[in-house]
Scaffold this motif. Sequence first.
Motif, PDB file in Angstrom:
ATOM      1  N   MET A   1     -37.040 -32.585  57.940  1.00  0.00           N
ATOM      2  CA  MET A   1     -37.499 -31.470  58.774  1.00  0.00           C
ATOM      3  C   MET A   1     -36.662 -30.233  58.478  1.00  0.00           C
ATOM      4  N   GLU A   2     -37.328 -29.106  58.341  1.00  0.00           N
ATOM      5  CA  GLU A   2     -36.634 -27.848  58.069  1.00  0.00           C
ATOM      6  C   GLU A   2     -35.738 -27.458  59.238  1.00  0.00           C
ATOM      7  N   PHE A   3     -34.597 -26.886  58.935  1.00  0.00           N
ATOM      8  CA  PHE A   3     -33.701 -26.367  59.968  1.00  0.00           C
ATOM      9  C   PHE A   3     -33.106 -25.056  59.471  1.00  0.00           C
ATOM     10  N   ASN A   4     -33.823 -23.977  59.751  1.00  0.00           N
ATOM     11  CA  ASN A   4     -33.361 -22.669  59.305  1.00  0.00           C
ATOM     12  C   ASN A   4     -33.276 -21.644  60.440  1.00  0.00           C
ATOM     13  N   LYS A   5     -34.178 -21.763  61.417  1.00  0.00           N
ATOM     14  CA  LYS A   5     -34.273 -20.726  62.441  1.00  0.00           C
ATOM     15  C   LYS A   5     -33.917 -21.276  63.828  1.00  0.00           C
ATOM     16  N   VAL A   6     -32.928 -20.643  64.448  1.00  0.00           N
ATOM     17  CA  VAL A   6     -32.425 -21.067  65.750  1.00  0.00           C
ATOM     18  C   VAL A   6     -32.724 -19.993  66.792  1.00  0.00           C
ATOM     19  N   LEU A   7     -33.295 -20.406  67.904  1.00  0.00           N
ATOM     20  CA  LEU A   7     -33.498 -19.503  69.037  1.00  0.00           C
ATOM     21  C   LEU A   7     -32.427 -19.775  70.079  1.00  0.00           C
TER      22      LEU A   7
ATOM     23  N   TYR B   1     -21.097 -21.088  64.426  1.00  0.00           N
ATOM     24  CA  TYR B   1     -21.264 -22.349  63.697  1.00  0.00           C
ATOM     25  C   TYR B   1     -22.585 -22.330  62.921  1.00  0.00           C
ATOM     26  N   PHE B   2     -23.654 -21.942  63.592  1.00  0.00           N
ATOM     27  CA  PHE B   2     -24.955 -21.896  62.915  1.00  0.00           C
ATOM     28  C   PHE B   2     -25.001 -20.762  61.885  1.00  0.00           C
ATOM     29  N   LEU B   3     -24.452 -19.609  62.258  1.00  0.00           N
ATOM     30  CA  LEU B   3     -24.464 -18.471  61.333  1.00  0.00           C
ATOM     31  C   LEU B   3     -23.713 -18.810  60.054  1.00  0.00           C
ATOM     32  N   ASP B   4     -22.554 -19.430  60.179  1.00  0.00           N
ATOM     33  CA  ASP B   4     -21.745 -19.772  59.006  1.00  0.00           C
ATOM     34  C   ASP B   4     -22.385 -20.866  58.169  1.00  0.00           C
ATOM     35  N   ASN B   5     -23.350 -21.578  58.756  1.00  0.00           N
ATOM     36  CA  ASN B   5     -24.112 -22.582  58.004  1.00  0.00           C
ATOM     37  C   ASN B   5     -25.441 -22.033  57.499  1.00  0.00           C
ATOM     38  N   GLY B   6     -25.578 -20.703  57.520  1.00  0.00           N
ATOM     39  CA  GLY B   6     -26.723 -20.054  56.903  1.00  0.00           C
ATOM     40  C   GLY B   6     -27.989 -20.015  57.732  1.00  0.00           C
ATOM     41  N   LYS B   7     -27.870 -20.242  59.031  1.00  0.00           N
ATOM     42  CA  LYS B   7     -29.066 -20.256  59.876  1.00  0.00           C
ATOM     43  C   LYS B   7     -29.427 -18.845  60.354  1.00  0.00           C
ATOM     44  N   GLU B   8     -30.714 -18.633  60.536  1.00  0.00           N
ATOM     45  CA  GLU B   8     -31.230 -17.353  61.047  1.00  0.00           C
ATOM     46  C   GLU B   8     -31.352 -17.468  62.567  1.00  0.00           C
TER      47      GLU B   8
ATOM     48  N   ASP C   1     -37.018 -23.578  64.643  1.00  0.00           N
ATOM     49  CA  ASP C   1     -36.841 -25.002  64.384  1.00  0.00           C
ATOM     50  C   ASP C   1     -36.134 -25.703  65.540  1.00  0.00           C
ATOM     51  N   THR C   2     -35.370 -24.954  66.316  1.00  0.00           N
ATOM     52  CA  THR C   2     -34.636 -25.529  67.433  1.00  0.00           C
ATOM     53  C   THR C   2     -34.296 -24.429  68.428  1.00  0.00           C
ATOM     54  N   VAL C   3     -33.944 -24.841  69.654  1.00  0.00           N
ATOM     55  CA  VAL C   3     -33.557 -23.872  70.683  1.00  0.00           C
ATOM     56  C   VAL C   3     -32.227 -24.312  71.285  1.00  0.00           C
ATOM     57  N   PHE C   4     -31.377 -23.327  71.606  1.00  0.00           N
ATOM     58  CA  PHE C   4     -30.037 -23.586  72.124  1.00  0.00           C
ATOM     59  C   PHE C   4     -29.790 -22.688  73.327  1.00  0.00           C
TER      60      PHE C   4
ATOM     61  N   THR D   1     -23.651 -31.660  66.851  1.00  0.00           N
ATOM     62  CA  THR D   1     -24.628 -32.713  67.128  1.00  0.00           C
ATOM     63  C   THR D   1     -26.012 -32.289  66.677  1.00  0.00           C
ATOM     64  N   VAL D   2     -26.357 -31.021  66.900  1.00  0.00           N
ATOM     65  CA  VAL D   2     -27.647 -30.501  66.420  1.00  0.00           C
ATOM     66  C   VAL D   2     -27.740 -30.680  64.908  1.00  0.00           C
ATOM     67  N   MET D   3     -26.709 -30.276  64.206  1.00  0.00           N
ATOM     68  CA  MET D   3     -26.719 -30.375  62.754  1.00  0.00           C
ATOM     69  C   MET D   3     -26.859 -31.827  62.310  1.00  0.00           C
ATOM     70  N   GLU D   4     -26.161 -32.727  62.989  1.00  0.00           N
ATOM     71  CA  GLU D   4     -26.211 -34.142  62.631  1.00  0.00           C
ATOM     72  C   GLU D   4     -27.602 -34.722  62.869  1.00  0.00           C
ATOM     73  N   VAL D   5     -28.241 -34.325  63.967  1.00  0.00           N
ATOM     74  CA  VAL D   5     -29.593 -34.806  64.258  1.00  0.00           C
ATOM     75  C   VAL D   5     -30.561 -34.384  63.162  1.00  0.00           C
ATOM     76  N   PHE D   6     -30.460 -33.140  62.721  1.00  0.00           N
ATOM     77  CA  PHE D   6     -31.355 -32.676  61.663  1.00  0.00           C
ATOM     78  C   PHE D   6     -31.082 -33.410  60.347  1.00  0.00           C
ATOM     79  N   LYS D   7     -29.817 -33.700  60.076  1.00  0.00           N
ATOM     80  CA  LYS D   7     -29.494 -34.450  58.857  1.00  0.00           C
ATOM     81  C   LYS D   7     -30.100 -35.847  58.914  1.00  0.00           C
TER      82      LYS D   7
END
Length: 239
Positions: free
Chosen positions: A1-7, A36-43, A98-101, A222-228
């Motif tokens: 599953m794609e994980f690029n865009k975080v709301l 954390y998300f920004l440094d991992n390249g997420k929008e 792709d996900t909401v926080f 945990t979010v990152m691990e779930v997507f992995k």
Amino acid sequence: MEFNKVLFVVTSHDQMGNTDRKTGIWIEEFAAPYYYFLDNGKEITIASPKGGQAPIDPKSNEPENRTEATIRYFNDPETIKRLSNTKKISEVNERDFDTVFYPGGHGPMWDLPDNEDSINLLESFNRAGKVMTLMCHSPVALINVKDVNGDLLIKGKRVTAFTNGEETQAQLDKIVPFLLEDKLRSKGANYQKGEDWAPFVTRDGRLITGQNPASSVLAAETVMEVFKRMAATMPAEAL
């Protein structure tokens, strides 16, 4: 599953009940996962009930509460500007993310439990089978959210949130509209908690909740691990 865009969904509420104390986002709970998300390249997109300036609890920037992430935030004009120009929740759509926080702070206790736009947004993320994460006081946004069968989403689900003990130690147990731990239990949630003020995160399927500010990095990890894990179990042609 794609994980690029975080709301990110944050509070618009800045007043602590009937007191003259200001509240809002507990900035650690925004800054730590944001970077954390920004440094991992997420929008990242940021929304709030009213849009525009999102309030920050001034106590969260007092010396004893500062962290590496909060110091970075207050030295980051671009992100400060983004948090002052949030979109309205009514203007965003689950399909674009792709996900909401949901970061916490006490503000959500007043403006998220009954907010129809937030309820509809969370229900749409749930219908789409997407990962949802709510921190500290923001699990209050779940108390009126229903699942695809019309039952309360949190009924029987493992969730955590700011504990009764933490609220009492913060001397705000008589100011908040209700104790969140008690409310979640009354709604049928399988409420769980760790030690007061220590990192603690629960996951039930694709619903992730964090207990307190100290849990913010762990929640993002945990979010990152779930997507992995999801990517590892999907057929190669679907990746």
